[in-house]
Design a protein around this motif. Structure first.
Motif, PDB file in Angstrom:
ATOM      1  N   ASN A 174     128.411  86.013  25.064  1.00 53.60           N
ATOM      2  CA  ASN A 174     129.170  86.821  24.792  1.00 53.60           C
ATOM      3  C   ASN A 174     130.413  86.091  24.992  1.00 53.60           C
ATOM      4  O   ASN A 174     129.994  84.847  24.967  1.00 53.60           O
ATOM      5  N   THR A 175     131.209  85.984  24.005  1.00 51.77           N
ATOM      6  CA  THR A 175     132.601  85.470  23.987  1.00 51.77           C
ATOM      7  C   THR A 175     132.858  84.880  24.325  1.00 51.77           C
ATOM      8  O   THR A 175     133.649  84.058  24.174  1.00 51.77           O
ATOM      9  N   GLY A 176     133.213  85.336  26.060  1.00 51.94           N
ATOM     10  CA  GLY A 176     133.633  84.187  26.849  1.00 51.94           C
ATOM     11  C   GLY A 176     132.748  82.770  27.254  1.00 51.94           C
ATOM     12  O   GLY A 176     132.853  82.377  28.008  1.00 51.94           O
ATOM     13  N   ASP A 177     131.763  82.749  27.023  1.00 47.83           N
ATOM     14  CA  ASP A 177     130.571  82.067  26.444  1.00 47.83           C
ATOM     15  C   ASP A 177     130.730  80.737  26.146  1.00 47.83           C
ATOM     16  O   ASP A 177     130.387  79.857  25.473  1.00 47.83           O
ATOM     17  N   LEU A 178     132.125  81.276  25.257  1.00 48.70           N
ATOM     18  CA  LEU A 178     131.728  80.072  24.015  1.00 48.70           C
ATOM     19  C   LEU A 178     133.017  79.451  24.619  1.00 48.70           C
ATOM     20  O   LEU A 178     133.972  79.850  24.767  1.00 48.70           O
ATOM     21  N   LEU A 179     132.560  77.826  23.795  1.00 56.24           N
ATOM     22  CA  LEU A 179     133.650  76.726  23.960  1.00 56.24           C
ATOM     23  C   LEU A 179     134.404  76.322  21.925  1.00 56.24           C
ATOM     24  O   LEU A 179     132.467  76.410  21.380  1.00 56.24           O
ATOM     25  N   ILE A 180     135.521  76.848  22.011  1.00 54.54           N
ATOM     26  CA  ILE A 180     135.338  76.663  20.162  1.00 54.54           C
ATOM     27  C   ILE A 180     136.453  75.997  20.407  1.00 54.54           C
ATOM     28  O   ILE A 180     138.139  75.891  20.813  1.00 54.54           O
ATOM     29  N   SER A 181     136.319  75.192  18.883  1.00 56.01           N
ATOM     30  CA  SER A 181     137.222  73.557  18.647  1.00 56.01           C
ATOM     31  C   SER A 181     137.478  74.244  17.020  1.00 56.01           C
ATOM     32  O   SER A 181     136.897  74.148  15.994  1.00 56.01           O
ATOM     33  N   GLU A 182     138.571  74.016  17.040  1.00 56.36           N
ATOM     34  CA  GLU A 182     139.574  74.250  15.374  1.00 56.36           C
ATOM     35  C   GLU A 182     140.482  72.608  14.743  1.00 56.36           C
ATOM     36  O   GLU A 182     140.914  72.726  15.734  1.00 56.36           O
ATOM     37  N   GLN A 183     140.302  72.428  13.422  1.00 56.05           N
ATOM     38  CA  GLN A 183     141.445  71.879  12.927  1.00 56.05           C
ATOM     39  C   GLN A 183     141.705  72.817  11.955  1.00 56.05           C
ATOM     40  O   GLN A 183     140.989  72.859  10.879  1.00 56.05           O
ATOM     41  N   MET A 184     143.587  72.788  11.307  1.00 58.71           N
ATOM     42  CA  MET A 184     143.611  72.435  10.959  1.00 58.71           C
ATOM     43  C   MET A 184     144.929  72.305  10.246  1.00 58.71           C
ATOM     44  O   MET A 184     144.929  71.379  10.415  1.00 58.71           O
ATOM     45  N   SER A 185     145.092  73.102   9.073  1.00 63.04           N
ATOM     46  CA  SER A 185     146.348  72.095   8.227  1.00 63.04           C
ATOM     47  C   SER A 185     146.800  74.151   7.495  1.00 63.04           C
ATOM     48  O   SER A 185     147.105  74.614   6.890  1.00 63.04           O
ATOM     49  N   GLY A 186     148.189  73.335   8.045  1.00 66.61           N
ATOM     50  CA  GLY A 186     148.610  74.800   7.810  1.00 66.61           C
ATOM     51  C   GLY A 186     147.870  76.306   8.387  1.00 66.61           C
ATOM     52  O   GLY A 186     147.444  76.267   9.664  1.00 66.61           O
ATOM     53  N   SER A 187     147.553  77.199   6.986  1.00 69.14           N
ATOM     54  CA  SER A 187     147.236  78.452   7.508  1.00 69.14           C
ATOM     55  C   SER A 187     145.269  77.615   7.001  1.00 69.14           C
ATOM     56  O   SER A 187     144.886  78.854   7.185  1.00 69.14           O
ATOM     57  N   VAL A 188     145.257  77.005   6.915  1.00 70.33           N
ATOM     58  CA  VAL A 188     143.596  76.719   6.326  1.00 70.33           C
ATOM     59  C   VAL A 188     143.278  76.149   7.400  1.00 70.33           C
ATOM     60  O   VAL A 188     143.722  75.764   8.222  1.00 70.33           O
ATOM     61  N   VAL A 189     141.818  76.863   7.311  1.00 74.49           N
ATOM     62  CA  VAL A 189     140.982  75.820   8.307  1.00 74.49           C
ATOM     63  C   VAL A 189     140.269  74.538   8.113  1.00 74.49           C
ATOM     64  O   VAL A 189     140.034  74.635   6.656  1.00 74.49           O
ATOM     65  N   ASN A 190     140.162  73.073   8.457  1.00 76.46           N
ATOM     66  CA  ASN A 190     139.704  71.912   7.655  1.00 76.46           C
ATOM     67  C   ASN A 190     137.776  72.502   8.580  1.00 76.46           C
ATOM     68  O   ASN A 190     137.145  72.022   8.037  1.00 76.46           O
ATOM     69  N   ARG A 191     138.528  72.716   9.824  1.00 77.31           N
ATOM     70  CA  ARG A 191     136.817  72.762  10.456  1.00 77.31           C
ATOM     71  C   ARG A 191     136.877  73.440  11.984  1.00 77.31           C
ATOM     72  O   ARG A 191     137.788  73.696  12.251  1.00 77.31           O
ATOM     73  N   ILE A 192     135.605  73.395  12.159  1.00 75.53           N
ATOM     74  CA  ILE A 192     135.086  74.730  13.600  1.00 75.53           C
ATOM     75  C   ILE A 192     134.139  73.920  14.127  1.00 75.53           C
ATOM     76  O   ILE A 192     133.020  74.291  13.702  1.00 75.53           O
ATOM     77  N   ASP A 193     133.880  74.113  15.817  1.00 76.19           N
ATOM     78  CA  ASP A 193     133.218  73.559  16.601  1.00 76.19           C
ATOM     79  C   ASP A 193     132.319  74.701  17.398  1.00 76.19           C
ATOM     80  O   ASP A 193     133.850  75.629  17.909  1.00 76.19           O
ATOM     81  N   VAL A 194     131.901  75.311  17.542  1.00 78.53           N
ATOM     82  CA  VAL A 194     131.510  76.280  18.099  1.00 78.53           C
ATOM     83  C   VAL A 194     130.613  75.834  19.712  1.00 78.53           C
ATOM     84  O   VAL A 194     129.215  75.509  18.746  1.00 78.53           O
ATOM     85  N   GLN A 195     129.976  75.988  20.758  1.00 79.50           N
ATOM     86  CA  GLN A 195     129.185  75.671  21.882  1.00 79.50           C
ATOM     87  C   GLN A 195     128.807  76.400  22.744  1.00 79.50           C
ATOM     88  O   GLN A 195     130.031  77.079  23.034  1.00 79.50           O
ATOM     89  N   TRP A 196     127.504  77.420  23.596  1.00 78.23           N
ATOM     90  CA  TRP A 196     127.391  77.477  24.122  1.00 78.23           C
ATOM     91  C   TRP A 196     125.752  76.971  25.151  1.00 78.23           C
ATOM     92  O   TRP A 196     125.721  76.700  24.068  1.00 78.23           O
ATOM     93  N   GLN A 197     125.792  77.855  26.174  1.00 79.61           N
ATOM     94  CA  GLN A 197     124.345  77.806  26.666  1.00 79.61           C
ATOM     95  C   GLN A 197     123.699  78.810  26.832  1.00 79.61           C
ATOM     96  O   GLN A 197     124.336  79.740  27.199  1.00 79.61           O
TER      97      GLN A 197
END
Length: 230
Positions: A174-197
């Motif tokens: 479920n989306t509510g179980d996700l822990l999402i972190s992101e790194q951006m430079s302006g409007s572009v994405v550099n990195r995404i990390d997702v974790q859950w159990q």
């Protein structure tokens, strides 16, 4: 087969051409590539416009063209009541995906999204929650690119979907179980990390597109099991 680019050439053509029961029809707007691959795989039926393929009395189509063309081409063949296989992603627009699935259901025709790594034999058993090896405690799937940040839709739908889909075998998160972190430079994405159990399994997936090199790592950790012998 519609669209004869990298994925078609390295994953599908070499495999499907080995089956004597399959008669291939090839389609691409690149006439030079079309003729080269037809000769290489001894394919007689070719065309440069996907709408011309109807004349070959098709049993099904596989769409490997650019993502932006998927919805248009898939809609055309579904409306002609021909089963459709589309290489991921089906579309970068969720509503377009829903419309295609609604169409396929309404006319009772198969619509299948292809992601070849789902069927790697070496991965299917270890990623199963019912694995007989020992309980899977954690999995981390990391895929990185060298200096290739991009807009979110392209980042996620065309690339990050690889590790994310690969770890989400049970498809019950479920989306509510996700822990999402992101790194951006302006409007572009550099990195995404997702974790859950999921149950007792801790799941992590990561993509860094500002990495020093292009690489991919998969780590699986299992509970220790002791075998006693007499």
């Amino acid at each position: 087969m519609i669209g004869l680019g990298d994925i078609a050439q390295k994953a599908y053509l070499p495999t499907l051409s080995e089956y004597p029961s399959i008669t291939l029809v090839l389609c691409t707007r690149n006439s030079q590539l079309l003729n080269e691959l037809a000769r290489k795989y001894r394919v007689n039926d070719i065309c440069s416009d996907y709408k011309q393929m109807i004349q070959f009395d098709l049993d099904a189509v596989m769409i490997h063209s650019a993502t932006s063309s998927h919805v248009e081409i898939a809609t055309y063949f579904l409306k002609n009541r021909i089963p459709v296989f589309v290489d991921k992603p089906l579309s970068t627009d969720y509503s377009a995906c829903e419309k295609l699935y609604d169409l396929a259901e309404r006319i009772s025709q198969p619509l299948f999204i292809g992601f070849n790594r789902r069927y790697l034999p070496i991965l299917r058993e270890p990623l199963s929650q019912e694995s007989e090896v020992s309980p899977l405690l954690s999995i981390r799937w990391e895929k990185n690119r060298h200096n290739l940040p991009d807009f979110a839709r392209t980042f996620v739908f065309d690339d990050f979907i690889h590790p994310l889909d690969s770890v989400n075998r049970s498809a019950d998160v479920n989306t509510g179980d996700l822990l999402i972190s992101e790194q951006m430079s302006g409007s572009v994405v550099n990195r995404i990390d997702v974790q859950w159990q999921s149950g007792s399994t801790f799941i992590q997936t990561s993509m860094n597109r500002l990495n020093g090199i292009t690489n991919e790592r998969v780590s699986l950790n299992y509970e220790t099991v002791f075998h006693h012998t007499n």
